[in-house]
Design a protein around this motif. Structure first.
Motif: not given
Length: 353
Positions: A45-52, A55-67
């Protein structure tokens, strides 16, 4: 077991995990590399941040990735925080998410995360996604203090969010910027520089007024944030704050105040204050001595549901109390300001006779 620990943590973080967390959970570097391979079960998703998940990212995934990218002390701010606070008049929450981090943080902007370092670390509050299971709010917040919870992320307070949003105008749409972003002065554009500033001020006023009017923040908190805003970029927020301090609670009311202040005849009216001796009546602008009220007839407030009936009832009460009411639409206020001012002045003089 390492994979189970990692997936348990990811579930608590909306399906996301950092590389460091995965290694701390016991996964090896080879295991992380295998999970994130092309076509593997995890996605970067981002450097050092992964989605397990794939498929596409929903808003809650983007918020969590940002944090997760922001690290300790990070909190969502800007347009996303305004939207999360339930405000409707903020700029659209676009692809980029602003995250406030402590000044000493080494994190930098990456991907869709815009890192904003600050010497005033925010007192973040925990925001809860409405789509979460039916768990009592106090239980979710209590648990989130000790460990990550799905759909619960730190966000700055509303007052901080709105001020941070308007101060960082370089990242906003064109109609939120006090000056044009083009160095050549907009030749051929539909607007002129002064029109550009007026539109930006109108949007800033609408956002700050909404935050107070809908009680998403207090006047005291908003005042403190505006006072702390940097000189560069904070001019429009300070202008809007003067109107709010005077009692205005919408952008059109602020524009009406601008118009009235150009008059050599009209004194400053009382803005959104209770009619003396009559609780429950709050005229937009009132000159008590001459029994004159001016109301801004915004369609968004007066034109839907039972609002027309309530407006009619309120004006009947004004008439019974001997007050003359002049309704003014925002459109006419902007299209015919001189004519509107003449009408208000004439009504004031008539009441003073």
């Amino acid at each position: 077991m390492p994979h189970e620990h990692a997936h348990a943590l990811a579930r608590a973080q909306d399906g996301l995990i950092t590389r460091r967390q995965a290694l701390t959970a016991g996964m090896t570097r080879d295991a992380v590399r295998h999970a994130t391979r092309a076509g593997g079960p995890w996605q970067r998703v981002l450097p050092g941040v992964y989605a397990t998940f794939s498929g596409p990212l929903a808003p809650q995934h983007r918020r969590r990735a940002a944090i997760l990218h922001g690290g300790p002390g990070a909190a969502i701010s800007g347009a996303w925080a305004c939207e999360m606070s339930g405000l409707e008049y903020g700029p659209p929450a676009g692809a980029a998410i602003d995250v406030l981090v402590p000044w000493e943080s080494a994190r930098r902007s990456k991907g869709f995360v815009r890192v904003c370092r600050t010497t005033r670390p925010p007192e973040a509050r925990m925001w809860v996604d409405d789509s979460q299971p039916d768990v009592p709010l106090h239980v979710l917040l209590e648990q989130a203090e000790h460990a990550p919870m799905p759909g619960v992320v730190p966000v700055v307070a509303t007052a901080r969010a709105v001020v941070e949003t308007v101060v960082r105008s370089d990242h906003l749409p064109a109609d939120w910027r006090p000056v044009c972003s083009r160095a050549d002065g907009c030749p051929g554009c539909w607007h002129q520089p002064e029109q550009h500033r007026e539109l930006a001020l109108r949007n800033v006023r609408a956002l700050l007024c909404e935050a107070v009017q809908r009680r998403r923040t207090t006047l005291t908190a908003l005042r403190a944030e505006v006072a702390a805003a940097p000189r560069r970029g904070g001019a429009l927020a300070r202008l809007a704050m003067k109107d709010i301090e005077a009692g205005c609670r919408s952008a059109p009311e602020c524009e009406l105040r601008d118009l009235i202040r150009t008059s050599r005849l009209l004194p400053e009216p009382r803005w959104n204050r209770p009619l003396p001796g009559h609780r429950g009546i709050y005229p937009d602008a009132c000159w008590e001595r001459v029994h004159l009220v001016v109301e801004v007839d915004s369609r968004s407030f007066h034109g839907f549901g039972d609002a027309p009936a309530r407006t009619e009832q309120r004006r009947a009460r004004y008439a019974a109390l001997g007050y003359r009411v002049l309704p003014v639409s925002p459109a006419r206020l902007r299209a015919e300001p001189a004519a509107v001012l003449r009408e208000i002045e004439a009504a004031y003089v008539a009441g003073d006779a």
